[in-house]
Design a protein around this motif. Structure first.
Motif, PDB file in Angstrom:
ATOM      1  N   LYS A  51       0.841  -1.203   0.000  1.00 28.40           N
ATOM      2  CA  LYS A  51       0.000   0.000   0.000  1.00 28.40           C
ATOM      3  C   LYS A  51       0.874   1.250   0.000  1.00 28.40           C
ATOM      4  CE  LYS A  51      -3.956   2.182   0.618  1.00 28.40           C
ATOM      5  NZ  LYS A  51      -4.948   2.265  -0.416  1.00 28.40           N
ATOM      6  N   LEU A  52       1.907   1.264   0.829  1.00 24.72           N
ATOM      7  CA  LEU A  52       2.825   2.393   0.900  1.00 24.72           C
ATOM      8  C   LEU A  52       3.449   2.648  -0.471  1.00 24.72           C
ATOM      9  CD1 LEU A  52       5.356   3.225   3.611  1.00 24.72           C
ATOM     10  CD2 LEU A  52       6.191   2.920   1.310  1.00 24.72           C
ATOM     11  N   THR A  53       3.915   1.605  -1.111  1.00 21.39           N
ATOM     12  CA  THR A  53       4.545   1.730  -2.420  1.00 21.39           C
ATOM     13  C   THR A  53       3.567   2.318  -3.431  1.00 21.39           C
ATOM     14  OG1 THR A  53       5.973  -0.150  -1.958  1.00 21.39           O
ATOM     15  CG2 THR A  53       5.706   0.460  -4.259  1.00 21.39           C
ATOM     16  N   SER A  54       2.367   1.803  -3.440  1.00 27.11           N
ATOM     17  CA  SER A  54       1.363   2.272  -4.390  1.00 27.11           C
ATOM     18  C   SER A  54       0.988   3.730  -4.150  1.00 27.11           C
ATOM     19  CB  SER A  54       0.126   1.382  -4.290  1.00 27.11           C
ATOM     20  OG  SER A  54      -0.888   1.860  -5.131  1.00 27.11           O
ATOM     21  N   VAL A  55       0.669   4.069  -2.916  1.00 30.57           N
ATOM     22  CA  VAL A  55       0.230   5.430  -2.587  1.00 30.57           C
ATOM     23  C   VAL A  55       1.341   6.439  -2.840  1.00 30.57           C
ATOM     24  CG1 VAL A  55      -0.411   6.930  -0.649  1.00 30.57           C
ATOM     25  CG2 VAL A  55      -1.549   4.733  -0.941  1.00 30.57           C
ATOM     26  N   CYS A  56       2.521   6.159  -2.334  1.00 31.07           N
ATOM     27  CA  CYS A  56       3.617   7.118  -2.465  1.00 31.07           C
ATOM     28  C   CYS A  56       4.100   7.235  -3.909  1.00 31.07           C
ATOM     29  CB  CYS A  56       4.761   6.760  -1.520  1.00 31.07           C
ATOM     30  SG  CYS A  56       4.317   6.977   0.225  1.00 31.07           S
ATOM     31  N   TRP A  57       4.124   6.144  -4.632  1.00 30.77           N
ATOM     32  CA  TRP A  57       4.540   6.195  -6.032  1.00 30.77           C
ATOM     33  C   TRP A  57       3.569   7.067  -6.828  1.00 30.77           C
ATOM     34  CZ3 TRP A  57       8.883   4.567  -8.448  1.00 30.77           C
ATOM     35  CH2 TRP A  57       8.877   4.606  -9.851  1.00 30.77           C
ATOM     36  N   LYS A  60      17.081   7.461 -13.143  1.00 34.51           N
ATOM     37  CA  LYS A  60      17.246   7.871 -11.740  1.00 34.51           C
ATOM     38  C   LYS A  60      16.066   8.756 -11.353  1.00 34.51           C
ATOM     39  CE  LYS A  60      21.362   8.968 -10.211  1.00 34.51           C
ATOM     40  NZ  LYS A  60      22.617   9.727 -10.044  1.00 34.51           N
ATOM     41  N   LEU A  61      15.725   8.730 -10.080  1.00 35.82           N
ATOM     42  CA  LEU A  61      14.687   9.624  -9.588  1.00 35.82           C
ATOM     43  C   LEU A  61      15.287  11.013  -9.382  1.00 35.82           C
ATOM     44  CD1 LEU A  61      13.045   7.319  -6.895  1.00 35.82           C
ATOM     45  CD2 LEU A  61      12.178   7.832  -9.173  1.00 35.82           C
ATOM     46  N   THR A  81      12.722  11.879  -4.923  1.00 37.31           N
ATOM     47  CA  THR A  81      13.335  11.145  -3.809  1.00 37.31           C
ATOM     48  C   THR A  81      12.868  11.706  -2.471  1.00 37.31           C
ATOM     49  OG1 THR A  81      15.281  10.668  -5.161  1.00 37.31           O
ATOM     50  CG2 THR A  81      15.533  10.447  -2.781  1.00 37.31           C
ATOM     51  N   ALA A  82      12.871  13.028  -2.342  1.00 35.95           N
ATOM     52  CA  ALA A  82      12.416  13.661  -1.103  1.00 35.95           C
ATOM     53  C   ALA A  82      10.935  13.377  -0.859  1.00 35.95           C
ATOM     54  CB  ALA A  82      12.668  15.164  -1.158  1.00 35.95           C
ATOM     55  N   CYS A  83      10.134  13.465  -1.908  1.00 37.20           N
ATOM     56  CA  CYS A  83       8.697  13.195  -1.783  1.00 37.20           C
ATOM     57  C   CYS A  83       8.450  11.764  -1.319  1.00 37.20           C
ATOM     58  CB  CYS A  83       8.008  13.454  -3.119  1.00 37.20           C
ATOM     59  SG  CYS A  83       6.217  13.176  -3.090  1.00 37.20           S
ATOM     60  N   ASN A 140       9.445  11.443   2.391  1.00 34.16           N
ATOM     61  CA  ASN A 140       8.470  12.081   3.279  1.00 34.16           C
ATOM     62  C   ASN A 140       7.149  11.320   3.304  1.00 34.16           C
ATOM     63  OD1 ASN A 140      10.212  14.166   3.999  1.00 34.16           O
ATOM     64  ND2 ASN A 140       9.556  15.461   2.302  1.00 34.16           N
ATOM     65  N   CYS A 141       6.699  10.883   2.148  1.00 31.53           N
ATOM     66  CA  CYS A 141       5.437  10.144   2.055  1.00 31.53           C
ATOM     67  C   CYS A 141       5.516   8.842   2.848  1.00 31.53           C
ATOM     68  CB  CYS A 141       5.114   9.857   0.595  1.00 31.53           C
ATOM     69  SG  CYS A 141       3.571   8.943   0.337  1.00 31.53           S
ATOM     70  N   SER A 142       6.599   8.103   2.670  1.00 30.62           N
ATOM     71  CA  SER A 142       6.716   6.827   3.377  1.00 30.62           C
ATOM     72  C   SER A 142       6.839   7.048   4.884  1.00 30.62           C
ATOM     73  CB  SER A 142       7.903   6.016   2.853  1.00 30.62           C
ATOM     74  OG  SER A 142       9.108   6.714   3.009  1.00 30.62           O
ATOM     75  N   ARG A 143       7.549   8.098   5.286  1.00 32.55           N
ATOM     76  CA  ARG A 143       7.673   8.403   6.721  1.00 32.55           C
ATOM     77  C   ARG A 143       6.306   8.718   7.322  1.00 32.55           C
ATOM     78  NH1 ARG A 143      11.174  12.367   6.439  1.00 32.55           N
ATOM     79  NH2 ARG A 143      12.892  10.919   6.241  1.00 32.55           N
ATOM     80  N   ARG A 144       5.525   9.569   6.632  1.00 34.87           N
ATOM     81  CA  ARG A 144       4.178   9.913   7.127  1.00 34.87           C
ATOM     82  C   ARG A 144       3.277   8.683   7.165  1.00 34.87           C
ATOM     83  NH1 ARG A 144       4.811  14.266   3.630  1.00 34.87           N
ATOM     84  NH2 ARG A 144       3.355  13.327   2.169  1.00 34.87           N
TER      85      ARG A 144
END
Length: 78
Positions: free
Chosen positions: A31-37, A48-49, A54-56, A59-63
């Motif tokens: 779910k994290l991968t899908s939402v944040c991606w 490369k990102l 990369t920052a997004c 931050n998204c995965s941390r939240r």
């Protein structure tokens, strides 16, 4: 009677609980991968990102993980 002994086994219950936790962790990562991606990668990625992507993602995965921790604690209190 032997079946009942297996069903009541603390070891079996512990194993089932571990399997359940592993499944929940896998689902959370998916779910994290899908939402944040979807949120952070707005165009076709190159080799490369970008620093912004990369920052997004970070931050998204941390939240996402912070919110999951909060929800888990809240459900355990109930």
């Amino acid at each position: 009677m032997a079946t009942r002994d297996v069903d009541d086994s603390p070891e079996l219950r512990r194993l089932l609980e571990q399997e359940k936790e592993q499944l929940m962790a896998k689902q959370m990562v998916s779910k994290l991968t899908s939402v944040c991606w979807d949120k952070c990668i707005t165009s076709t990625p190159g080799s490369k990102l970008s620093p912004g992507e990369t920052a997004c993602l970070s931050n998204c995965s941390r939240r996402f993980l912070d919110m999951s921790t909060i929800l888990t604690k809240r459900f355990k209190m109930q």
